[in-house]
Write a protein that holds these residues in place. Structure first.
Motif, PDB file in Angstrom:
ATOM      1  N   VAL A  40       0.883  -1.089  -0.201  1.00  0.00           N
ATOM      2  CA  VAL A  40       0.146   0.128   0.063  1.00  0.00           C
ATOM      3  C   VAL A  40       0.980   1.138  -0.060  1.00  0.00           C
ATOM      4  O   VAL A  40       0.609   2.276  -0.693  1.00  0.00           O
ATOM      5  N   SER A  43       2.537   1.750  -3.322  1.00  0.00           N
ATOM      6  CA  SER A  43       1.624   2.562  -4.412  1.00  0.00           C
ATOM      7  C   SER A  43       1.226   3.704  -4.148  1.00  0.00           C
ATOM      8  O   SER A  43       1.083   4.407  -5.185  1.00  0.00           O
ATOM      9  N   HIS A 111      -6.118   3.412   7.312  1.00  0.00           N
ATOM     10  CA  HIS A 111      -6.735   2.155   6.844  1.00  0.00           C
ATOM     11  C   HIS A 111      -8.118   1.690   7.197  1.00  0.00           C
ATOM     12  O   HIS A 111      -8.452   2.174   8.377  1.00  0.00           O
ATOM     13  N   VAL A 144      -7.350   4.443   2.537  1.00  0.00           N
ATOM     14  CA  VAL A 144      -6.910   3.508   1.525  1.00  0.00           C
ATOM     15  C   VAL A 144      -7.838   2.816   0.800  1.00  0.00           C
ATOM     16  O   VAL A 144      -8.843   2.135   1.263  1.00  0.00           O
ATOM     17  N   ARG A 145      -8.043   3.268  -0.383  1.00  0.00           N
ATOM     18  CA  ARG A 145      -8.878   2.319  -1.206  1.00  0.00           C
ATOM     19  C   ARG A 145      -7.905   1.984  -2.749  1.00  0.00           C
ATOM     20  O   ARG A 145      -7.088   3.003  -3.095  1.00  0.00           O
ATOM     21  N   SER A 146      -8.635   1.226  -3.647  1.00  0.00           N
ATOM     22  CA  SER A 146      -7.758   0.999  -4.845  1.00  0.00           C
ATOM     23  C   SER A 146      -8.558   2.102  -5.841  1.00  0.00           C
ATOM     24  O   SER A 146      -9.723   2.330  -5.472  1.00  0.00           O
ATOM     25  N   GLY A 147      -7.984   2.359  -7.015  1.00  0.00           N
ATOM     26  CA  GLY A 147      -8.745   3.060  -7.775  1.00  0.00           C
ATOM     27  C   GLY A 147      -8.037   4.481  -8.251  1.00  0.00           C
ATOM     28  O   GLY A 147      -8.756   5.129  -8.954  1.00  0.00           O
ATOM     29  N   TYR A 148      -7.362   5.192  -7.014  1.00  0.00           N
ATOM     30  CA  TYR A 148      -6.867   6.348  -7.001  1.00  0.00           C
ATOM     31  C   TYR A 148      -6.112   6.743  -8.478  1.00  0.00           C
ATOM     32  O   TYR A 148      -5.172   5.942  -8.750  1.00  0.00           O
ATOM     33  N   THR A 149      -6.001   7.932  -8.702  1.00  0.00           N
ATOM     34  CA  THR A 149      -5.037   8.318  -9.972  1.00  0.00           C
ATOM     35  C   THR A 149      -4.082   9.535  -9.145  1.00  0.00           C
ATOM     36  O   THR A 149      -4.499   9.896  -7.984  1.00  0.00           O
TER      37      THR A 149
END
Length: 201
Positions: A40, A43, A111, A144-149
Motif C-alpha cells: 500500500v 503504491s 486503513h 486507503v482504497r484502490s482506484g486512485y489516480t
C-alpha cells in the motif's frame, strides 16, 4: 593422565572456536528486509511522486519530532514533556519544498480495517493533528482504497493547501485589522468548491 589433559585442551579450543564463529550472529542478529515499504505504501508513494514530484520532495515515514519543535519561550520542563509525547509518532509522507527542504504538508494513510497492523491509523491521533496545526503544517488523511489516480491525489493536496491559504488570509496580521490588511500573494478564494473531499478522512 596426559591423554586426559590433551583431550581437555582440545575441548577448550573447540569451545572457544565455536563461540568466535557464533559471536557476530549473537551481537548483530539481523537480516535484510525484503521490502522497505508495504504494498500500500509503495503504491501511494508512486502516486504522490507522480502527482507532485516536480513540485515537492516526497519524504516517507518521517518522525513527528523531525517536523515540529517546541517554541523558544517554553521552559525546559514543558519542552521536554512536549517532545516526549512526540516519541514513537510518525507521518507516512511529508512533502518538502525543494529549495530548503522545509515541510509543506503531511500525509497519513487511513486503513479501513480495525484490527492488526493495517488499522493503526484508523482513529485520528489528536495529538499529531494538534501539533501539526500549532506548527501550521497542513495534515491530510487519505483513506486507503484502490482506484486512485495521481490527479486524485494532487487535487486532494491542492484543496488542502488552498484551504490553509484562505484561512491564513482571513487571519489579521495585527489584532483588530481584519479586512484592512491584504496580502496579494495569498489566494482569497478557491478556484473551485472545496467541500468535503471524499478521499480525506
Amino acid at each position: 593422565m596426559e591423554l586426559a589433559i590433551i583431550l581437555m585442551m582440545i575441548l577448550i579450543v573447540v569451545a572457544i572456536g565455536a563461540v568466535k564463529l557464533n559471536e557476530p550472529s549473537l551481537t548483530f542478529p539481523f537480516k535484510k528486509k525484503q521490502n522497505l515499504f508495504t504494498p500500500v505504501e509503495r503504491s501511494f508513494l508512486a502516486l504522490i511522486d507522480e502527482a507532485v514530484g516536480n513540485q515537492f520532495r516526497v519524504m516517507c515515514r518521517v518522525k513527528l519530532s523531525d517536523v515540529v519543535a517546541t517554541r523558544d519561550s517554553l521552559n525546559k520542563k514543558a519542552a521536554k514533556s512536549a517532545l516526549s509525547r512526540t516519541s514513537g509518532r510518525h507521518l507516512d509522507f511529508v512533502l518538502c519544498a525543494k529549495g530548503d527542504m522545509s515541510p509543506v504538508i503531511a500525509i497519513d494513510l487511513v486503513h479501513a480495517t480495525q484490527n492488526g497492523k493495517d488499522g493503526y491509523k484508523r482513529q485520528r491521533d489528536w495529538f499529531v493533528s494538534g501539533a501539526l496545526d500549532a506548527a501550521r503544517i497542513p495534515h491530510v488523511r487519505i483513506k486507503v482504497r484502490s482506484g486512485y489516480t495521481a490527479n486524485d491525489i494532487r487535487q486532494c493536496i491542492d484543496a488542502k493547501l488552498a484551504s490553509v491559504r484562505i484561512a491564513s488570509a482571513n487571519t489579521p496580521l495585527v489584532a483588530g485589522t481584519a479586512g484592512q490588511v491584504k496580502d496579494p500573494n495569498i489566494a482569497t478564494r478557491p478556484t473551485k468548491p472545496l467541500g468535503q473531499d471524499p478521499m480525506a478522512a
